[in-house]
Scaffold this active site. Structure first.
Site, PDB file in Angstrom:
ATOM      1  N   TYR A   1       0.868  -1.188   0.000  1.00 38.15           N
ATOM      2  CA  TYR A   1       0.000   0.000   0.000  1.00 38.15           C
ATOM      3  C   TYR A   1       0.898   1.231   0.000  1.00 38.15           C
ATOM      4  CZ  TYR A   1      -4.071   2.845   1.237  1.00 38.15           C
ATOM      5  OH  TYR A   1      -5.099   3.762   1.230  1.00 38.15           O
TER       6      TYR A   1
ATOM      7  N   TYR B   1      -5.506   4.454  -8.009  1.00 43.40           N
ATOM      8  CA  TYR B   1      -5.756   4.391  -6.563  1.00 43.40           C
ATOM      9  C   TYR B   1      -7.141   3.821  -6.320  1.00 43.40           C
ATOM     10  CZ  TYR B   1      -5.944   5.744  -1.657  1.00 43.40           C
ATOM     11  OH  TYR B   1      -6.044   5.731  -0.298  1.00 43.40           O
TER      12      TYR B   1
END
Length: 230
Positions: free
Chosen positions: A135, A185
């Site tokens: 992440y 994203y």
């Protein structure tokens, strides 16, 4: 995040060149991914430094994209998955970590806790991992998590990423679709989806050879909550 990164710089000598090395490596992966927002837009370390400040020490290219879209994975029993049209990817281990405290003092993420149960459940160690899908809300999140998973010692993340090992052809393929910095994203689904693609051998030009084990992370808060999938 900027304050934690600045503290890391003060304590360990981490630089914007180190953060930029992460951004450039992920852009190189995105340039191999037709689904990436920056598929046709290369970036050099000079481009990184020329990008505007968002909040020091973060340039624009230290920060994840804003994306519109959707992404899903199907989760089912292994027995059923064997008969489906697409090859299954098996979850070997999972874990969560919620350390609390002030990350600007600890300079660590929840990966320290989450990896313990995930690696133990999966029965693997760091040398078993073929690709890493972290992440990456910011470049610094990648750097600190590499330290916390044990790929390098605390404070050595900058030197660790500086030689290009995260980029295509490097010894530690990381965020092989371009990540949230250069691909898209979709929150925590971005690293999950890329791990599935790599494990299926469906990565096209960006496919890493002989992928058997992928490490995937999720991150929330200001490094205050973390998840790990193997």
């Amino acid at each position: 995040y900027a304050m934690v990164a600045r503290r890391h710089m003060h304590v360990y000598g981490t630089t914007n060149d180190h953060l930029g090395a992460i951004a450039v490596a992920e852009r190189q992966w995105a340039n191999l991914n037709p689904a990436a927002q920056f598929y046709e837009t290369p970036m050099t370390i000079e481009d990184y430094h020329r990008s505007r400040w968002v909040v020091e020490p973060f340039h624009l290219f230290d920060c994840c994209l804003v994306s519109n879209g959707g992404l899903a994975v199907i989760v089912t029993a292994a027995e059923r998955a064997r008969d489906l049209k697409r090859p299954p990817v098996y979850i070997w281990g999972m874990g969560q970590g919620h350390p609390g405290g002030d990350p600007s003092e600890t300079l660590t993420s929840g990966a320290v806790l989450a990896k313990e149960s995930a690696f133990r459940m999966a029965g693997i160690a760091l040398p078993d991992i073929d690709v890493v899908e972290l992440y990456d809300c910011y470049t610094f999140t990648v750097l600190v998590c590499l330290e916390d998973y044990g790929f390098c010692q605390k404070g050595e993340g900058g030197a660790f990423v500086a030689d290009g090992k995260l980029a295509p052809g490097g010894s530690l393929p990381l965020n092989t679709g371009g990540g949230q910095l250069s691909s898209f994203y979709m929150w925590g689904m971005t690293p999950v989806s890329e791990a599935v693609i790599q494990l299926r051998g469906a990565g096209g030009k960006r496919q890493v050879p002989n992928v058997k084990v992928a490490l995937v992370s999720g991150n929330g808060g200001i490094l205050s909550t973390h998840s790990t999938l193997v």
